[in-house]
Enzyme design. Sequence first.
Site, short mmCIF file in Angstrom:
data_model
loop_
_atom_site.label_atom_id
_atom_site.label_comp_id
_atom_site.label_asym_id
_atom_site.label_seq_id
_atom_site.Cartn_x
_atom_site.Cartn_y
_atom_site.Cartn_z
N HIS A 225 0.85 -1.18 0.00
CA HIS A 225 0.00 0.00 0.00
C HIS A 225 0.89 1.24 0.00
CE1 HIS A 225 -4.14 -1.72 0.98
NE2 HIS A 225 -3.35 -2.77 0.81
N CYS A 256 -8.40 -0.94 3.49
CA CYS A 256 -8.83 -2.11 4.27
C CYS A 256 -9.90 -1.67 5.25
CB CYS A 256 -7.64 -2.73 5.02
SG CYS A 256 -8.11 -4.13 6.05
#
Length: 315
Positions: A225, A256
């Site tokens: 990420h 998430c």
Amino acid sequence: MTTSSPPLPMTVPLPGMPERVTIYEVGPRDGLQNEKTVVPVEVKAQFVRRLLDAGLDTVELTSFVARDWVPQLGDAEDLLDLLGPLGTGRNRPVLVPNERGLDRALDKGVSAVAIFGSATESFARANLNRSVAETVEMFSAVVKRALDAGAWVRAYVSMSFGDPWEGPVPVRQVVDTSLRLMDLGCDQLSIGDTIGVATAGHVVQLLEALDEAGIGPDQCAVHFHDTYGQALSNTLTALQHGVRVVDASTGGLGGCPFARSATGNLATEDLVWALDGLGVEHGVDLTALVQTSSWMAEQLGRPAPSRVVRALAGS
């Protein structure tokens, strides 16, 4: 009047880079799962078709998770129905959180699944309401049944570099969890930097530790990420150390739902631009991909996070 072609990077190879990389596209699943507004299933199906048309051969389609856990992915069966034959096969994996999710996936003819473990106790509790040990035990039956059904199985290890509750995660802890998941019989391990805190040296240290423990880079994928702008740097470092599969999300979409500090994934377009500049084959049409990201951004009502999309969309 002539029209200029979109700019492309000059190709300058770098020592240690592979000849070819497999891009594991996670946009339809990890890219969309954190969107607050539910995207119509017809749009999701068109998104997948456009990704395939752009040359992305491996696309993770959805998750067979309970609708009340992740409402965005509550239409998994409907998506597979709309995709038909395009939605099945070794290169169309889906995430399965438990045996019930596996049952649903197998009922739709899925032949590639992914399980989602954690290197930390805090995230294991937040994500699956189980300890790490209990999670591995639960996935034991899932993996066995999937393999018995002839499916290919991937294991994600989230929080491999840092955790929002526990802080930095010891390398040995990540290796131990990875070994336990791979010992179940999984075909591939995806190392996840869920909150985007990894840096290049940390990546090398973890890959070397996994290799010493018997999980070579040929068995690994990386999933970074871009919270702190390190996703592409970390990915290129992993490629120089033997990894050949990279997770990425078209447009840089993602996050998430169980870790609020997790922001978007490595953008597929940013990865493709870098690989083009290095002369590394990947099979993706960058122009078609940028068009797809621009189209998806319109559906979501906001610009794509990808820098390459922003640079090329108006060129």
